[in-house]
Scaffold this active site. Structure first.
Site, mmCIF file in Angstrom:
data_model
loop_
_atom_site.group_PDB
_atom_site.id
_atom_site.type_symbol
_atom_site.label_atom_id
_atom_site.label_comp_id
_atom_site.label_asym_id
_atom_site.label_seq_id
_atom_site.Cartn_x
_atom_site.Cartn_y
_atom_site.Cartn_z
ATOM 1 N N ASP A 17 32.806 29.019 50.033
ATOM 2 C CA ASP A 17 31.532 29.531 49.535
ATOM 3 C C ASP A 17 30.678 28.441 48.906
ATOM 4 O O ASP A 17 29.508 28.262 49.259
ATOM 5 C CB ASP A 17 31.763 30.644 48.500
ATOM 6 N N ARG A 99 34.432 32.265 31.752
ATOM 7 C CA ARG A 99 33.068 32.164 32.274
ATOM 8 C C ARG A 99 32.052 31.627 31.265
ATOM 9 O O ARG A 99 31.198 30.822 31.627
ATOM 10 C CB ARG A 99 32.603 33.517 32.826
ATOM 11 N N ASP A 128 31.061 38.317 37.431
ATOM 12 C CA ASP A 128 30.869 36.914 37.085
ATOM 13 C C ASP A 128 29.410 36.482 37.114
ATOM 14 O O ASP A 128 29.005 35.628 36.332
ATOM 15 C CB ASP A 128 31.696 36.025 38.011
ATOM 16 N N SER A 181 41.553 37.021 47.256
ATOM 17 C CA SER A 181 40.531 36.413 46.416
ATOM 18 C C SER A 181 41.162 36.172 45.052
ATOM 19 O O SER A 181 41.611 37.112 44.396
ATOM 20 C CB SER A 181 39.331 37.348 46.302
#
Length: 405
Positions: A17, A99, A128, A181
């Site tokens: 990605d 994060r 996220d 994932s």
């Protein structure tokens, strides 16, 4: 409508990605790209990431790979664990708490390099995107944010691979790489996708990459001691450790004994339910030990108030409000409660279980054997309990005399 962007800092993992995003940013925004890769304990060799960024045309001075493990544990994980934070009764917030630190570093690098924008690879369905962007806006209010998954039409793996092939982006499959994932850091590993999208499908044993199965864990238990100072673990078995080294050591112990697996269906901030599996071995041990030392050092009213505000505190972290005034206000209250949370907890680790064997505090224990004993004492008048009960029952007595039930 495209933003007018001169330079952008991309949160870059080197995977499919973000490698495509790196090329896509240059093509669609005609801007200079800076990459930032965080080493937060995901246990990967990050050197190839630099080579990949160079091969994709990024200048060497625009490639940032930072080891932030100590900052992550000291300034984010430990403050969260002082609150005993758990989201929806089970989740130890392993992804959520990383994060805001990544957002902070993105902003710091943007200011250092003169960038006016940041970019990330989070999708429009996930939490996220909210966490990265709320953090960035809190620290750099005029920052521009580029979220390709909300802009492009590359909405499938096939389209992403076709784009990569068209533009000569090499996507090598790492040996042993999980098909799920995944997100990993020093606190946890998470798994989503594939059969996990059916909440009734049991995860396969080979999915778990960190912890032993409790069935296969050692048949001999292991006893450890954790010392706490002001609510933070500072020593393991009498050896002082830095925050990151402490968490790493507890991870190794927990993984060995099959501790910290979780299968959860949670409510995402954006609205849908999501099924994920998690491994948080060290965090599971740390939470149990922290509550044990609090049990003898924390006043009843303070302990109960902490438990009341904890779900709100956990939700703020899960939803991305780490830098919000309300989280900072709650943190000040929580940290004040930890001034006397000092002492040692003895635990036994055995086949997925964390068992408290004892807890002690030389200077801060509120456990008073003279008051608590079931034997004869000279400090407590048991007759006092009658008036205490009568006063608490007074409203029931009055209500009952008025015929209410």
């Amino acid at each position: 409508m495209k933003k007018d962007v001169k330079k952008v800092v991309l949160a870059y993992s080197g995977g499919l990605d973000t490698s495509i995003i790196l090329k896509w940013l240059g093509d669609n925004y005609n801007c200079e790209v800076v990459t930032f890769t965080a080493d937060i304990g995901q246990n990967e060799d990050l050197n190839p990431i630099k080579e990949k960024a160079l091969n994709l045309g990024i200048k060497e001075e625009n490639i940032f790979i930072l080891d932030i493990k100590e900052e992550f544990v000291k300034d984010y994980v430990f403050p969260m664990f002082r609150a005993n934070a758990i989201y929806e009764g089970e989740y130890l917030l392993g992804t959520s708490i990383a994060r805001p630190l990544i957002a902070k570093k993105l902003v710091e690098i943007a200011k250092k390099t003169g960038a006016d924008a940041i970019s990330h690879g989070a999708t429009g369905k996930g939490n996220d995107q909210v966490r990265f962007e709320l953090g960035a806006y809190a620290l750099m209010p005029d920052v521009k944010i580029i979220a390709p998954w909300r802009e492009w039409d590359l909405n499938s793996r096939e389209k992403l691979l076709a784009y990569a092939n068209k533009h000569g982006i090499s996507i090598e499959k790492k040996p042993g790489k999980s098909p799920y994932s995944m997100d990993s850091n020093l606190l946890h590993i998470s798994y989503e996708g594939l059969i996990l999208e059916d909440p009734n499908a049991s995860p396969q044993e080979d999915m778990w990459r960190w912890t032993s199965s409790p069935k296969d864990a050692p048949n001999e238990s292991e006893i450890i001691e954790i010392e706490f100072k002001n609510g933070d673990p500072v020593a393991l078995n009498g050896v002082n450790l830095s925050p990151a080294n402490m968490l790493n050591a507890l991870n190794n112990l927990g993984a060995k004994h099959g501790i910290g697996r979780l299968d959860l269906v949670e409510n995402r901030y954006v609205g849908m339910k999501s099924r994920g599996c998690y491994e948080t071995p060290g965090g599971t041990i740390m939470l149990k030990a922290h509550r044990a030392i609090e049990s003898i050092t924390l006043d009843k009213g303070a302990a109960h108030l902490k438990d009341e505000i904890m779900p709100k505190y956990a939700e703020l972290i899960y939803n991305g409000f780490w830098f919000s005034p309300e989280r900072l206000m709650l943190q000040a209250l929580i940290d004040e409660s930890q001034r006397h949370v000092n002492g040692v907890v003895r635990l036994e680790l055995y086949k997925g279980n964390v068992i408290i064997l004892g807890r002690s505090s030389k200077s801060d224990s509120l456990f008073d054997a003279e008051f608590s004993t079931f034997e004869e004492d000279e400090v407590f008048n048991q007759k006092d309990a009658e008036g205490f009960i009568k006063l608490n029952a007074l409203r029931f007595i009055i209500s009952g005399k008025n015929g209410r039930k």
